[in-house]
Design an enzyme around this catalytic site. Sequence first.
Site, PDB file in Angstrom:
ATOM      1  N   ASP A 322      38.514  21.052 -61.172  1.00  0.00           N
ATOM      2  CA  ASP A 322      37.667  22.059 -60.533  1.00  0.00           C
ATOM      3  C   ASP A 322      38.203  23.479 -60.677  1.00  0.00           C
ATOM      4  O   ASP A 322      37.447  24.438 -60.518  1.00  0.00           O
ATOM      5  CB  ASP A 322      37.542  21.762 -59.026  1.00  0.00           C
ATOM      6  N   ALA A 330      34.722  14.625 -60.188  1.00  0.00           N
ATOM      7  CA  ALA A 330      36.011  13.932 -60.209  1.00  0.00           C
ATOM      8  C   ALA A 330      36.288  13.302 -61.571  1.00  0.00           C
ATOM      9  O   ALA A 330      37.412  13.373 -62.083  1.00  0.00           O
ATOM     10  CB  ALA A 330      36.024  12.867 -59.121  1.00  0.00           C
ATOM     11  N   HIS A 454      17.797 -10.975 -67.000  1.00  0.00           N
ATOM     12  CA  HIS A 454      16.587 -10.981 -66.182  1.00  0.00           C
ATOM     13  C   HIS A 454      16.816 -11.826 -64.939  1.00  0.00           C
ATOM     14  O   HIS A 454      17.367 -12.926 -65.049  1.00  0.00           O
ATOM     15  CB  HIS A 454      15.415 -11.572 -66.964  1.00  0.00           C
TER      16      HIS A 454
HETATM   17  P1  FAD Z   1      40.940  18.398 -55.935  1.00  0.00           P
HETATM   18  O1  FAD Z   1      40.424  17.049 -55.717  1.00  0.00           O
HETATM   19  O2  FAD Z   1      40.413  19.496 -55.098  1.00  0.00           O
HETATM   20  O3  FAD Z   1      42.517  18.300 -55.727  1.00  0.00           O
HETATM   21  C1  FAD Z   1      43.337  19.417 -55.739  1.00  0.00           C
HETATM   22  C2  FAD Z   1      44.602  19.076 -54.982  1.00  0.00           C
HETATM   23  O4  FAD Z   1      45.558  20.091 -55.212  1.00  0.00           O
HETATM   24  C3  FAD Z   1      44.409  19.011 -53.468  1.00  0.00           C
HETATM   25  O5  FAD Z   1      45.056  17.874 -52.950  1.00  0.00           O
HETATM   26  C4  FAD Z   1      45.090  20.271 -52.967  1.00  0.00           C
HETATM   27  O6  FAD Z   1      45.647  20.138 -51.660  1.00  0.00           O
HETATM   28  C5  FAD Z   1      46.195  20.428 -53.995  1.00  0.00           C
HETATM   29  N1  FAD Z   1      46.711  21.796 -54.134  1.00  0.00           N
HETATM   30  C6  FAD Z   1      46.022  22.936 -54.298  1.00  0.00           C
HETATM   31  N2  FAD Z   1      46.868  23.981 -54.480  1.00  0.00           N
HETATM   32  C7  FAD Z   1      48.110  23.448 -54.430  1.00  0.00           C
HETATM   33  C8  FAD Z   1      49.401  24.001 -54.574  1.00  0.00           C
HETATM   34  N3  FAD Z   1      49.585  25.302 -54.834  1.00  0.00           N
HETATM   35  N4  FAD Z   1      50.470  23.177 -54.442  1.00  0.00           N
HETATM   36  C9  FAD Z   1      50.304  21.859 -54.191  1.00  0.00           C
HETATM   37  N5  FAD Z   1      49.113  21.287 -54.071  1.00  0.00           N
HETATM   38  C10 FAD Z   1      48.023  22.068 -54.197  1.00  0.00           C
HETATM   39  N6  FAD Z   1      32.631  14.360 -57.605  1.00  0.00           N
HETATM   40  C11 FAD Z   1      32.213  13.238 -58.203  1.00  0.00           C
HETATM   41  O7  FAD Z   1      32.467  13.065 -59.399  1.00  0.00           O
HETATM   42  N7  FAD Z   1      31.524  12.280 -57.509  1.00  0.00           N
HETATM   43  C12 FAD Z   1      31.228  12.414 -56.207  1.00  0.00           C
HETATM   44  O8  FAD Z   1      30.622  11.538 -55.615  1.00  0.00           O
HETATM   45  C13 FAD Z   1      31.648  13.590 -55.544  1.00  0.00           C
HETATM   46  N8  FAD Z   1      31.383  13.760 -54.247  1.00  0.00           N
HETATM   47  C14 FAD Z   1      31.810  14.897 -53.628  1.00  0.00           C
HETATM   48  C15 FAD Z   1      31.484  15.070 -52.289  1.00  0.00           C
HETATM   49  C16 FAD Z   1      31.880  16.215 -51.638  1.00  0.00           C
HETATM   50  C17 FAD Z   1      31.529  16.396 -50.187  1.00  0.00           C
HETATM   51  C18 FAD Z   1      32.655  17.198 -52.328  1.00  0.00           C
HETATM   52  C19 FAD Z   1      33.139  18.427 -51.631  1.00  0.00           C
HETATM   53  C20 FAD Z   1      32.974  17.027 -53.657  1.00  0.00           C
HETATM   54  C21 FAD Z   1      32.551  15.881 -54.323  1.00  0.00           C
HETATM   55  N9  FAD Z   1      32.817  15.679 -55.672  1.00  0.00           N
HETATM   56  C22 FAD Z   1      32.373  14.556 -56.295  1.00  0.00           C
HETATM   57  C23 FAD Z   1      33.585  16.651 -56.454  1.00  0.00           C
HETATM   58  C24 FAD Z   1      35.056  16.197 -56.579  1.00  0.00           C
HETATM   59  O9  FAD Z   1      35.595  16.006 -55.280  1.00  0.00           O
HETATM   60  C25 FAD Z   1      35.868  17.218 -57.333  1.00  0.00           C
HETATM   61  O10 FAD Z   1      35.243  17.505 -58.562  1.00  0.00           O
HETATM   62  C26 FAD Z   1      37.270  16.695 -57.598  1.00  0.00           C
HETATM   63  O11 FAD Z   1      37.936  16.416 -56.393  1.00  0.00           O
HETATM   64  C27 FAD Z   1      38.078  17.696 -58.402  1.00  0.00           C
HETATM   65  O12 FAD Z   1      39.342  17.171 -58.634  1.00  0.00           O
HETATM   66  P2  FAD Z   1      40.612  18.131 -58.829  1.00  0.00           P
HETATM   67  O13 FAD Z   1      41.751  17.217 -59.071  1.00  0.00           O
HETATM   68  O14 FAD Z   1      40.301  19.170 -59.821  1.00  0.00           O
HETATM   69  O15 FAD Z   1      40.784  18.892 -57.432  1.00  0.00           O
END
Ligand code: FAD
Length: 475
Positions: A322, A330, A454
């Site tokens: 993200d 995700a 089916h």
């Molecule tokens: P994140 O999951 O946001 O993880 C980032 C991590 O980094 C967090 O734990 C944070 O605490 C940590 N962090 C940040 N900065 C630091 C730092 N400086 N030092 C240490 N740790 C740090 N996507 C789907 O594909 N299917 C779904 O059904 C879906 N449902 C969703 C429902 C909701 C309500 C929301 C809000 C999102 C949903 N998403 C879904 C989107 C999905 O959650 C995100 O796309 C995904 O979590 C992104 O993954 P990421 O690893 O990039 O970031």
Amino acid sequence: MSKSFDVIVIGGGPGGYIAAIRAAQLGFNVACIDEWKNAKGGPALGGTCTNIGCIPSKALLQSSEHYDHAAHHFADHGIEVKGLGLDVAKMLARKDTVVKQNNDGIVYLFKKNKVTFFHGRGSFVAAKDGLYDIKVAGASEDTLSGKHVIVATGSNARALPGAPFDEENILSNDGALRIGAVPKKLGLIGSGVIGLEMGSVWRRLGADVTILEGLPTFLGAVDQQVAKEAHKAFVKQGLKIELGVKVGEIKSGKNGVSVAWTNAKGEAQTIDVDKLIVSIGRTANTLGLAPETVGLKLDERGAIVVDEECKTNLPNVWAVGDVVRGPMLAHKAEEEGVAVAERIAGQHGHVNFNTIPWVIYTNPEIAWVGQTEEQLKAAGRAYKAGTFPFMANGRARALGDTTGMVKMLADATTDEILGVHIVGPFASELIAECVVAMEFRASAEDIARICHAHPSLSEATKEAALAVDKRTLNF
Ligand code: FAD
Ligand code: NAI
């Protein structure tokens, strides 16, 4: 414990933890830093997805769907339910248990793959001699040194100007997943993915739900034939969706939230609600990362600038999920994490952006992969379309869920599948076959000639493929 690592991953969400595991599988000495805290202040690996995103929202969607079925649909099957009750606290506790199982699962996976975990905030300190120093600020402080850094710090909910999240009255996705009692009136701003999923949860549990959407088109990024079908179903269920609105002043007080808004005709309106969920998109998160200390480049929206291989402007610093461009999903984050780990190992990791599936877990579910009919028209591409309604599918009739259709779009000349759009039961599962087909550059006829069990919903996909050639067998 060694504080020098081949690969340091900052962020333990689906982008980060999967990158860490894949890098460890490839033989690297890997650290993963994550700052998320559970209610007791301990670590809670899995990021937004596990803690306040994909997993808890799907747990509540499932629970609320069971309740809705018991309240409204069991009778159709000859099942009488008397004295149906709702224990929201228990429902939320179950959701929390599901979240914890996933948190614990990642701890186990880190141990299994020998990924060293640090709980705290990771920030860049310096770059010297081809190595990056990363400080970890948690219960204790550490400084790690690593050759490669993968940033996977995720995203945060975007607030409306003048209406910050208090998670009591004005809720982000975090508060939306832990409302303690069903609100009588629930307002949502934004009829995107979160608005529809969370609006559905609380509507099924009995809230009077109104969604205010700024754009005049419902689900503008979705194939419009599918979006229209979904809209019809949501309105029938009782979701009030106002399109083309302009949200004005938001006042939060003891008795709830008052939202001033203008409807599509330009008429001034006010709605008073017990709770307001603001789901108007998310912004990349680099809070506390200190990108400036090493000159890591961000764009004007705060996302880390990367090329198509997730390389940043700094040597051996990568970013995934993200916090970079592309859909905030995700599975997209995971695929980028795997690809980066493989590139670090000198392999040719690859993410095909054309075949990333999307799913909205409402009822009916909406799922798609590839291009919409609107996109094909805009690109001037000659295509053939085939649709098959679930109404004509035996398994859907047996399920008692015949809403929606499968729609397949194929190139007019080569018959290659260009997009598949599904609205209906288990669309989230049905789309997988279509993703495989598109990855293998299958033609609609390939799907049409494959034997499907089916009675199964997947027969609707086969029939949509037959419909591309105007030769459905069951419709
Ligand atoms: P994140 O999951 O946001 O993880 C980032 C991590 O980094 C967090 O734990 C944070 O605490 C940590 N962090 C940040 N900065 C630091 C730092 N400086 N030092 C240490 N740790 C740090 N996507 C789907 O594909 N299917 C779904 O059904 C879906 N449902 C969703 C429902 C909701 C309500 C929301 C809000 C999102 C949903 N998403 C879904 C989107 C999905 O959650 C995100 O796309 C995904 O979590 C992104 O993954 P990421 O690893 O990039 O970031
Ligand atoms: P979104 O981008 O899906 O929807 C936001 C909606 O808010 C849009 O329709 C937009 O037009 C509208 N909007 C923006 N500003 C507005 C304003 N000022 N007034 C009224 N309407 C306004 O964003 P959402 O729902 O917040 O979700 C964020 C992201 O999280 C999604 O884009 C998706 O990537 C991810 N997600 C994925 C899920 C899934 O895969 N099932 C589930 C939930 C979230």
